[in-house]
Design an enzyme around this catalytic site. Structure first.
Site, PDB file in Angstrom:
ATOM      1  N   GLY A 207       7.519 -65.713 -34.739  1.00 47.16           N
ATOM      2  CA  GLY A 207       7.298 -66.954 -33.993  1.00 47.16           C
ATOM      3  C   GLY A 207       6.709 -66.674 -32.638  1.00 47.16           C
ATOM      4  N   ASN A 208       6.749 -67.658 -31.765  1.00 45.67           N
ATOM      5  CA  ASN A 208       6.228 -67.467 -30.404  1.00 45.67           C
ATOM      6  C   ASN A 208       6.980 -68.365 -29.433  1.00 45.67           C
ATOM      7  OD1 ASN A 208       4.691 -70.084 -30.147  1.00 45.67           O
ATOM      8  ND2 ASN A 208       3.728 -69.220 -31.983  1.00 45.67           N
ATOM      9  N   ARG A 209       6.634 -68.270 -28.174  1.00 47.08           N
ATOM     10  CA  ARG A 209       7.426 -68.921 -27.121  1.00 47.08           C
ATOM     11  C   ARG A 209       7.034 -70.371 -26.843  1.00 47.08           C
ATOM     12  NH1 ARG A 209      10.301 -65.128 -24.291  1.00 47.08           N
ATOM     13  NH2 ARG A 209       9.523 -62.998 -24.407  1.00 47.08           N
ATOM     14  N   SER A 210       6.135 -70.954 -27.622  1.00 49.85           N
ATOM     15  CA  SER A 210       5.707 -72.322 -27.316  1.00 49.85           C
ATOM     16  C   SER A 210       6.882 -73.298 -27.419  1.00 49.85           C
ATOM     17  CB  SER A 210       4.593 -72.745 -28.280  1.00 49.85           C
ATOM     18  OG  SER A 210       4.282 -74.101 -28.054  1.00 49.85           O
TER      19      SER A 210
END
Ligand code: C5P
Length: 394
Positions: A207-210
């Protein structure tokens, strides 16, 4: 003032027209305003607190002695961007003009410096009484907007000036005060937001930090400006959004499918989501044992925006980028490569932006000069991008 400038206190005085404010409340909500209703205690004889609570979806208090731990007269007035007092009786107008604070509503009025609009409704004789005339003049001299009541038949057999104006007339006047621009009526805006998750096994993902905050700010602003808004939301809580059609997705593939379905009918695509660049080649249904979890074989995800750009039939396309260096150059090459009209490049150096309410970066268009932004609210950026989109739409 709240970030989106749409928090409104709807004050309700003890006039029979209070029932008309139920519809007024609904119409204001349709226009994107968030409403806290504060009735005077005697107005509850006309419309009860339960009705206001059900319609507004928020708690309703009339006295400062309720919810004292929250110090309501301060917390509500700090949050309010505007006050709309409708209907206002002669007594309520007199109390406000005299600076009294004998119920929650008049306390809020005193404790706030937000713009106040008053919609009087009363018997013509009360409206024309020198005391009311003087009180109205006092309020106007202090910058309050006091609407003129309409002339016509009153609740009894009398006629004269004192009728509560039509809901649409009240809203037009209120919109003029709040600067509520309705320049996206009839436009369909498709927005992607959040960060995709690419499953490794039932427990783990890439995933990512958005946080999705920017996409929600755009969705909110576009809805407020009258657009038909569709948000394809990857792993974000959208429960605070109203007036927006939300499709929840998890992976880049889900997001691609959602966008593909909606793209042909949209006027503007705003691709705010952080789409994972890669995904595991094999996503397994059984949890991988710790001892076997030593490497992940990856493959590239398709570039959703570039794919949609190739199918574009006149849509305005806005992309986002997140960079730590060479912001303008790398964003400009993405603008061209992905067939975009506008790109906003976030400066994410030093862990900035993600999860925050503010953003710093550059708006880059195909023809205009670059616009550098420093620590502006995500709501402000949302409106700037929508302004650009409208210009491109002609
Ligand atoms: O990741 P990148 O910097 O290329 O992202 C630029 C734009 O492209 C963003 O608007 C992002 O949503 C979009 N994008 C996409 N599909 C990807 C990667 C990025 O649509 N696989």
């Amino acid at each position: 003032m709240s970030a989106t400038a749409r928090e409104v206190v709807l004050g309700v005085g003890a006039g029979i027209a209070a029932y008309k404010s139920c519809d007024l409340l609904r119409r204001l909500q349709d226009r994107g305003y968030a409403i806290t209703v504060v009735p005077t205690p005697s107005s509850l004889n006309f419309v009860g607190a339960a009705t206001w609570q059900a319609l507004s979806g928020r708690p309703v208090a009339t006295a400062v002695w309720e919810n004292t731990h929250e110090v309501s007269h301060i917390s509500i007035s700090e949050r309010a961007d505007f006050f709309l007092i409708a209907p206002a009786t002669a007594d309520l107008i007199a109390r406000i003009a005299a600076g009294r604070a004998d119920d929650l509503l008049t306390n809020l009025v005193l404790a706030s410096d937000a713009p106040i609009m008053i919609v009087p409704a009363m018997h013509p004789q009360m409206w024309n009484d020198p005391a009311t005339v003087a009180n109205v003049a006092t309020l106007r001299s202090r910058g309050y907007t006091v609407m003129e009541p309409e002339v016509g038949r009153l609740t009894g057999s009398d006629t004269g000036q004192g009728r509560f104006p039509d809901t649409s007339a009240i809203i037009d006047r209120f919109d003029a005060i709040t600067g509520n621009i309705r320049d996206l009526v009839g436009k369909r805006i498709l927005i992607s937001g959040g960060g995709t998750r690419e499953a490794i096994d039932p427990v783990r993902f890439i995933g990512n930090r958005s946080s999705g905050k920017q996409s929600m700010a755009i969705a909110r602003a576009a809805a407020l400006r009258g657009a038909d808004v569709h948000l394809v939301a990857a792993n974000i809580d959208t429960s605070t959004l109203s007036g927006v059609t939300v499709r929840h997705v998890e992976s880049a593939a889900d997001m691609g499918a959602g966008l593909a379905e909606e793209f042909a009918s949209c006027d503007v695509l705003i691709m705010c989501a952080a789409v994972a660049d890669v995904k595991p080649v094999h996503s397994v249904v059984e949890k991988i044992k710790k001892s076997l979890f030593t490497s992940i074989e990856l493959e590239a995800n398709p570039d959703l925006l570039a794919e949609l750009g190739a199918r574009k039939t006149g849509q305005v396309m806005i992309g986002f980028a997140a960079e730590t260096s060479n912001l303008a150059e790398s964003a400009r090459s993405k603008l061209v490569a992905k067939g975009l009209d506008i790109i906003y490049v976030n400066d994410v150096s030093n862990g900035a932006i993600f999860g925050k309410d503010t953003t710093s970066g550059i708006i880059i268009t195909r023809t205009g000069a670059d616009i550098a932004l420093k620590e502006v609210s995500k709501d402000a950026l949302a409106n700037l991008l929508l302004d650009h989109a409208i210009r491109q739409l002609g």
